[in-house]
Design a protein around this motif. Structure first.
Motif, PDB file in Angstrom:
ATOM      1  N   UNK A  52       1.341  -1.197  -0.480  1.00 19.88           N
ATOM      2  CA  UNK A  52      -0.067   0.431   0.371  1.00 19.88           C
ATOM      3  C   UNK A  52       1.446   1.344   0.302  1.00 19.88           C
ATOM      4  N   UNK A  53       1.860   1.133   0.528  1.00 16.06           N
ATOM      5  CA  UNK A  53       2.911   2.264   0.963  1.00 16.06           C
ATOM      6  C   UNK A  53       3.668   2.643  -0.695  1.00 16.06           C
ATOM      7  N   UNK A  54       3.847   1.184  -0.900  1.00 14.72           N
ATOM      8  CA  UNK A  54       4.869   1.715  -2.858  1.00 14.72           C
ATOM      9  C   UNK A  54       3.814   2.363  -3.243  1.00 14.72           C
ATOM     10  N   UNK A  56       7.849   8.123  -5.704  1.00  8.99           N
ATOM     11  CA  UNK A  56       9.088   8.951  -5.103  1.00  8.99           C
ATOM     12  C   UNK A  56       9.606   7.665  -3.908  1.00  8.99           C
ATOM     13  N   UNK A  57      10.811   9.176  -3.291  1.00  9.20           N
ATOM     14  CA  UNK A  57      11.624   7.659  -2.686  1.00  9.20           C
ATOM     15  C   UNK A  57      11.125   8.386  -1.586  1.00  9.20           C
ATOM     16  N   UNK A  58      11.094   7.437  -0.676  1.00 11.09           N
ATOM     17  CA  UNK A  58      10.238   7.535   1.226  1.00 11.09           C
ATOM     18  C   UNK A  58      11.997   8.644   1.689  1.00 11.09           C
ATOM     19  N   UNK A  59      11.652   8.948   2.745  1.00 14.44           N
ATOM     20  CA  UNK A  59      12.898  10.161   3.236  1.00 14.44           C
ATOM     21  C   UNK A  59      13.787   9.338   4.424  1.00 14.44           C
ATOM     22  N   UNK A  87      11.047  -7.457  -0.680  1.00 12.52           N
ATOM     23  CA  UNK A  87      10.522  -5.804  -1.435  1.00 12.52           C
ATOM     24  C   UNK A  87      10.827  -5.373   0.033  1.00 12.52           C
ATOM     25  N   UNK A  88      11.574  -4.293  -0.868  1.00 14.04           N
ATOM     26  CA  UNK A  88      11.786  -3.257  -0.086  1.00 14.04           C
ATOM     27  C   UNK A  88      11.714  -1.518  -0.188  1.00 14.04           C
ATOM     28  N   UNK A  89      11.253  -0.474   0.089  1.00 13.68           N
ATOM     29  CA  UNK A  89      11.213   0.552  -0.110  1.00 13.68           C
ATOM     30  C   UNK A  89      12.174   1.312   0.277  1.00 13.68           C
ATOM     31  N   UNK A  90      13.115   0.777  -0.094  1.00 18.83           N
ATOM     32  CA  UNK A  90      15.001   1.670   0.368  1.00 18.83           C
ATOM     33  C   UNK A  90      15.553   0.742   0.060  1.00 18.83           C
ATOM     34  N   UNK A  91      16.400   1.309  -1.462  1.00 17.84           N
ATOM     35  CA  UNK A  91      17.995   0.112  -1.671  1.00 17.84           C
ATOM     36  C   UNK A  91      19.001   1.159  -1.386  1.00 17.84           C
ATOM     37  N   UNK A  92      20.112   1.014  -1.461  1.00 16.59           N
ATOM     38  CA  UNK A  92      21.281   0.915  -1.285  1.00 16.59           C
ATOM     39  C   UNK A  92      21.069   2.448  -3.550  1.00 16.59           C
ATOM     40  N   UNK A  93      21.776   3.749  -3.198  1.00 13.76           N
ATOM     41  CA  UNK A  93      21.510   4.264  -3.992  1.00 13.76           C
ATOM     42  C   UNK A  93      23.598   3.693  -4.947  1.00 13.76           C
ATOM     43  N   UNK A  94      22.748   4.356  -5.967  1.00 18.32           N
ATOM     44  CA  UNK A  94      24.538   3.155  -6.434  1.00 18.32           C
ATOM     45  C   UNK A  94      25.630   4.360  -6.899  1.00 18.32           C
TER      46      UNK A  94
END
Length: 91
Positions: free
Chosen positions: A40-42, A48-51, A76-83
């Motif tokens: 639901x959050x996604x 948009x990316x969560x803060x 299913x992750x809402x945050x992932x490392x920024x390459x």
């Protein structure tokens, strides 16, 4: 950041203690409920990316580090490392 990371670690340690008396069925139901909330959050966030704060990212990275890459791809992750930030340190 270190104080925030310590606070997150202590909070999750107490949360883990709550899991000890739960049986597998209860844990499975909780996981399904959390996955639904994540979906639901996604859906609401769209592109948009969560803060997330740096401490949140550090805790999540340390929690997921032991998992093999194949298992990480299935999550299913809402945050992932920024390459673009790989290998750089932030203060």
């Amino acid at each position: 950041m270190l104080v925030r990371l310590a606070c997150i670690a202590v909070t999750h340690a107490f949360t883990a203690l709550r899991l000890i008396p739960m049986n597998d069925h209860d844990k499975d139901v909780e996981i399904l409920a959390l996955r639904h909330q994540l979906a639901v959050l996604q859906r609401r966030l769209g592109n948009q990316r969560p803060g997330f704060q740096a401490a949140d990212r550090a805790f999540l990275a340390s929690l997921l580090a032991p998992l093999p890459r194949a298992a990480l791809r299935r999550l299913r992750l809402i945050v992932s490392p920024d390459p673009s930030c790989a290998g750089t340190a932030t203060s």
